[in-house]
Scaffold this active site. Structure first.
Site, mmCIF file in Angstrom:
data_model
loop_
_atom_site.group_PDB
_atom_site.id
_atom_site.type_symbol
_atom_site.label_atom_id
_atom_site.label_comp_id
_atom_site.label_asym_id
_atom_site.label_seq_id
_atom_site.Cartn_x
_atom_site.Cartn_y
_atom_site.Cartn_z
ATOM 1 N N LYS A 144 0.823 -1.212 0.000
ATOM 2 C CA LYS A 144 0.000 0.000 0.000
ATOM 3 C C LYS A 144 0.867 1.278 0.000
ATOM 4 O O LYS A 144 0.715 2.153 -0.854
ATOM 5 C CB LYS A 144 -0.921 -0.011 1.228
ATOM 6 C CG LYS A 144 -1.672 1.257 1.465
ATOM 7 C CD LYS A 144 -2.708 1.521 0.399
ATOM 8 C CE LYS A 144 -3.297 2.903 0.539
ATOM 9 N NZ LYS A 144 -4.397 3.170 -0.326
ATOM 10 N N LEU A 156 0.931 10.584 -15.359
ATOM 11 C CA LEU A 156 1.969 11.440 -15.950
ATOM 12 C C LEU A 156 1.338 12.749 -16.405
ATOM 13 O O LEU A 156 1.729 13.310 -17.420
ATOM 14 C CB LEU A 156 2.640 10.737 -17.137
ATOM 15 C CG LEU A 156 3.655 9.632 -16.825
ATOM 16 C CD1 LEU A 156 4.305 9.124 -18.109
ATOM 17 C CD2 LEU A 156 4.745 10.119 -15.860
ATOM 18 N N CYS A 194 -4.505 11.392 0.931
ATOM 19 C CA CYS A 194 -3.733 10.143 0.866
ATOM 20 C C CYS A 194 -2.270 10.377 0.492
ATOM 21 O O CYS A 194 -1.376 10.091 1.288
ATOM 22 C CB CYS A 194 -4.378 9.187 -0.115
ATOM 23 S SG CYS A 194 -6.055 8.788 0.370
HETATM 24 C C1 UGA Z 1 -4.966 7.765 -4.181
HETATM 25 C C2 UGA Z 1 -4.595 6.495 -4.967
HETATM 26 O O1 UGA Z 1 -4.696 6.753 -6.372
HETATM 27 C C3 UGA Z 1 -5.512 5.332 -4.597
HETATM 28 O O2 UGA Z 1 -5.100 4.152 -5.285
HETATM 29 C C4 UGA Z 1 -5.433 5.110 -3.081
HETATM 30 O O3 UGA Z 1 -6.316 4.075 -2.671
HETATM 31 C C5 UGA Z 1 -5.815 6.389 -2.371
HETATM 32 O O4 UGA Z 1 -4.925 7.459 -2.784
HETATM 33 C C6 UGA Z 1 -5.699 6.150 -0.891
HETATM 34 O O5 UGA Z 1 -4.603 5.853 -0.423
HETATM 35 O O6 UGA Z 1 -6.732 6.130 -0.200
HETATM 36 P P1 UGA Z 1 -6.845 9.675 -4.403
HETATM 37 O O7 UGA Z 1 -6.100 10.392 -3.342
HETATM 38 O O8 UGA Z 1 -8.326 9.534 -4.289
HETATM 39 O O9 UGA Z 1 -6.278 8.151 -4.560
HETATM 40 O O10 UGA Z 1 -6.587 10.441 -5.779
HETATM 41 P P2 UGA Z 1 -5.666 10.281 -7.077
HETATM 42 O O11 UGA Z 1 -6.558 10.148 -8.250
HETATM 43 O O12 UGA Z 1 -4.628 9.269 -6.915
HETATM 44 O O13 UGA Z 1 -4.999 11.742 -7.139
HETATM 45 C C7 UGA Z 1 -4.138 12.210 -6.099
HETATM 46 C C8 UGA Z 1 -3.565 13.553 -6.459
HETATM 47 O O14 UGA Z 1 -2.632 13.435 -7.531
HETATM 48 C C9 UGA Z 1 -4.600 14.584 -6.918
HETATM 49 O O15 UGA Z 1 -4.303 15.832 -6.342
HETATM 50 C C10 UGA Z 1 -4.401 14.628 -8.423
HETATM 51 O O16 UGA Z 1 -4.770 15.847 -8.992
HETATM 52 C C11 UGA Z 1 -2.906 14.380 -8.541
HETATM 53 N N1 UGA Z 1 -2.499 13.827 -9.859
HETATM 54 C C12 UGA Z 1 -2.878 12.586 -10.229
HETATM 55 C C13 UGA Z 1 -1.683 14.589 -10.690
HETATM 56 O O17 UGA Z 1 -1.309 15.735 -10.377
HETATM 57 N N2 UGA Z 1 -1.288 14.049 -11.891
HETATM 58 C C14 UGA Z 1 -1.657 12.807 -12.282
HETATM 59 O O18 UGA Z 1 -1.239 12.377 -13.383
HETATM 60 C C15 UGA Z 1 -2.477 12.067 -11.439
#
Ligand code: UGA
Length: 435
Positions: free
Chosen positions: A204, A250, A260
């Site tokens: 995790k 990316l 998270c």
């Molecule tokens: C994340 C993980 O993706 C999940 O697999 C995990 O279960 C979860 O944390 C957790 O530990 O509970 P989450 O925080 O809901 O999920 O959101 P994400 O979609 O992963 O995005 C996280 C952050 O990264 C956001 O601020 C998003 O804008 C940013 N991000 C994401 C980017 O800046 N670029 C990207 O290419 C992807």
């Protein structure tokens, strides 16, 4: 199967509602009486697409119930999922006080075999601590197992992620635990990885840190693109088609946020430290992310020369689209920076407005993007909501004092906006405007 889920937060509630939908009888336990009352009335404590309907169906069909009584949860179930919060302590460590308190209560109410499963994100070795704690506080000698079943769901797509995950990870150390959890997840028809408990716990933290690393990596490339005139979107496409790299995560932007990634990254750095390893790579990931949040202010400063006295409109406040969650949202730090420089900030988010009132009390909250644009010297896009992708740009331009867009999520085509008469600044998309 009879299941209880302790903690009706983002992970717990989705887990409970989804298991109920798969035909199990689920008792959701939370010590927040207000939240339990709210759930009994069918009101959701946060916005998650599809969750309200799923919960309503579970309740209607008598497979999903809510209680504040942990005793009831323990007595009515064979499998107990612990999904309580593990917030961040001031030193970056995960605070395990809730997990420990739940373990003690479970021990006191245990009556016959139970499988106790960690769902919350916890440091490696928590499972063994959990087992020890339960043993210590057990009233009568009842058999039990502890397992780790980390959750990978994302806010905004949580139900889909639960029902169709890329994989399910089961950290088990007894045949009985393995069989129970396997039979629970088999119907999903997805790959199941069975490991020991410590490896599951590490999977995790390692996964979230790796994804954070991908984001910081592409954000660092974006900085290089701005310095040499390349386009990070094209670089990401070209890199992402290599199967070993992959295109997802990316997307360059204003940095990662949410409850998270930032918290888990801190916790993992701390765990490594406690295990005698200096995880320098992750410290760089954190540093790049902090710098990235500052880059919007720098771009505004360069484009507007002086920020003091300017009106800046912000589109998007949630840490990502399809959620109302603003915890650790990059928008908070960015807006605070603009306010410190003396800007007047107006903002709109499709879901996070009630949250914004608490997080950003001095920001003028608007009804829609057009009210945000009125008399603004610049617009900053901080969350890539679909509804911001197609706007009436001619109307926006008429409303704005200066037609400047800082696209913090690269949702617009620079050439198209420039052709419409906007000054456009994205993240890592060619050289910034000449001074
Ligand atoms: C994340 C993980 O993706 C999940 O697999 C995990 O279960 C979860 O944390 C957790 O530990 O509970 P989450 O925080 O809901 O999920 O959101 P994400 O979609 O992963 O995005 C996280 C952050 O990264 C956001 O601020 C998003 O804008 C940013 N991000 C994401 C980017 O800046 N670029 C990207 O290419 C992807």
């Amino acid at each position: 199967m009879e299941i209880s889920v302790i903690g009706a937060g983002h992970v717990g509630l989705v887990t409970g509602a989804c298991f109920a939908d798969l035909g199990h009888r689920v008792v959701m336990v939370d010590n927040d009486a207000k939240r339990i009352e709210q759930l009994k009335r069918g009101a959701m404590p946060y916005y998650e697409p599809g969750l309200e309907e799923l919960v309503a169906r579970g309740v209607r069909e008598h497979r999903l119930a809510f209680t504040t009584s942990l005793k009831e949860g323990v007595q009515k179930s064979t499998i107990i999922f612990i999904a309580v919060g593990t917030p961040q302590k001031s030193n970056g460590e995960a605070d395990l006080a809730y997990v420990e308190a739940v373990a003690r209560s479970i021990a006191q109410h245990l009556c016959g075999y139970r499988l106790i499963v960690e769902k919350s994100t916890v440091p490696v070795q928590t499972g063994h601590r959990l087992a020890q704690t339960i043993k210590t506080y057990l009233k009568k000698k009842h058999p039990f197992d502890v397992a780790s079943n980390p959750e990978f769901l994302r806010e905004g797509t949580a139900i889909q992620d639960f029902m169709k995950p890329d994989r399910v990870v089961l950290g088990v150390e007894s045949q009985r635990a393995r069989q129970l959890l396997r039979s629970l997840y088999q119907p999903l028809g997805v790959p199941i990885v069975v490991t020991d408990i410590k490896s599951a716990e590490l999977i995790k933290h390692a996964s979230n840190s790796f994804l954070s690393m991908k984001i910081s990596f592409i954000n660092a490339i974006a900085t290089l693109c701005e310095r040499c005139g390349a386009d990070v979107q094209q670089v990401a496409e070209g890199m992402g088609l290599d199967e070993r790299i992959g295109r997802s995560f990316l997307n360059a932007g204003v940095g990662f946020g949410g409850f998270c990634f930032p918290k888990d990254l801190e916790a993992f750095i701390k765990i490594s430290e406690q295990l005698g390893y200096d995880f320098e790579l992750l410290k760089a990931v954190r540093r790049i992310n902090e710098a990235q949040k500052g880059s919007v202010l720098e771009k505004m400063q360069q484009a507007l020369w002086v920020i003091k006295g300017k009106t800046i409109g912000v589109l998007g406040l949630a840490f990502k689209p399809n959620t109302d969650d603003m915890r650790y949202a990059p928008a908070i730090e960015i807006i605070e920076g603009l306010l410190r420089e003396g800007a007047m900030v107006k903002a709109f988010d499709p879901q996070a407005m009630p949250e914004a009132v608490h997080h950003l009390p001095t920001v003028k909250l608007c009804r829609d993007p057009y009210e945000v644009a009125r008399h603004a010297d610049a617009l900053a896009v901080l969350t890539e909501w679909n509804e911001f992708k197609e706007l009436d740009f001619a109307r926006l331009k008429r409303l704005m004092r200066q037609p400047l867009i800082v696209d913090g999520r690269n949702i617009y085509d620079p050439q198209r906006l420039q052709a419409l008469g906007f000054r456009y600044i994205g993240i890592g998309r060619g050289t910034l405007e000449p001074h």
